[in-house]
Motif scaffolding. Structure first.
Motif: not given
Length: 283
Positions: A175-183
């Protein structure tokens, strides 16, 4: 998932209807109420990634009552996916050399569309085999990595990311990986296949794909206007911008889509039906 280049994305034009489409969140709230689900349970407003997923892939949540949309925007594990797929049910058909699996009503409509196409000397077949239809959580993770990992290598080589950043991103919980990719994409560090647009226009984030819901089918013949017309007649529509082969089973008539919270957007002559998002989502 596949898509055109970012240049195509700049050519989006919204078609004009005689009546404006109803706000997506208005319809979604009513639809969820009938299913005794609160939007906060489906997709918390505090979770920016989940809300982004809902607004990009959310057309399936207003599908016909004859199918079962997911109870959440993001499945977090293989167990959650398996439980949902078992509850929703699915059926298998062999198309060419491939066994494909979809929710029963979606499959029924697809086979009727294929039969109609074949009567006209056309066909509707799965793109890239069995994964054109039902996918597992593991499938979605593997596909994510086909975009995520090469992009990390590329941006490392370009000096936009450091080795420390790359190692950290790889080690993050999903979940954190997805969020940071989008950021990162906000600063132009894109993770799509062609590295020119958001990864969500190239592949679904793990646990979010309409293929997990068994309401999506990737079509080899997507560029044939008559095939698209036949699919639409049987309730199948393109609903994910820039993913040209991807069709979603809504089980609705095309003329009824605006009143169900979707607006039509044209990309290179192909019509996509996407959520009509108001300025402020309802909660």
């Amino acid at each position: 998932m596949t898509g055109k280049t970012s240049e195509a994305m700049t050519k989006l034009t919204t078609a004009i209807d005689t009546k404006p489409p109803v706000p997506f969140y208005e319809i979604l709230t009513k639809s969820l109420k009938k299913r005794k689900i609160k939007i906060e349970n489906l997709c918390p407003a505090s979770d920016s990634v989940a809300r982004r997923i809902l607004e990009d892939y959310g057309a399936m949540f207003i599908a016909s009552k004859k199918v079962m949309p997911p109870p959440v925007c993001i499945f977090r594990s293989e167990q959650e996916v398996s439980q949902f797929q078992e509850k929703a049910g699915y059926t298998t058909e062999t198309i060419g050399f491939d066994d494909v699996e979809l929710q029963p009503e979606a499959m029924k409509a697809l086979m009727k569309a294929r039969e109609e196409a074949q009567k006209e000397g056309l066909d509707i077949t799965p793109r890239d085999g069995a994964e054109a239809a039902r996918r597992s959580f593991a499938d979605s993770q593997e596909l994510w990595d086909t975009r995520f990992l090469p992009a990390l290598d590329y941006w490392l080589g370009q000096g936009r990311l450091t080795e420390t950043q790359v190692a950290r991103l790889k080690a993050l919980p999903l979940p954190n990986q997805i969020a940071e990719v989008l950021e990162l994409e906000k600063s132009g560090i894109y993770f799509s296949k062609d590295l020119s647009k958001s990864i969500l226009y190239s592949i679904a984030a793990p646990g979010t794909s309409q293929h997990i819901a068994m309401l999506a089918f990737d079509v080899t013949e997507f560029d044939n206007p008559r095939v698209r017309e036949i699919l639409a007649k049987h309730g199948w529509f393109q609903t994910v911008l820039s993913d040209l082969p991807h069709f979603t089973f809504l089980g609705l008539k095309e003329q009824d889509l605006p009143r169900n919270g979707l607006k039509n957007v044209v990309v290179d002559g192909q019509t996509f039906w996407i959520p009509n998002i108001a300025d402020q989502p309802q909660t």
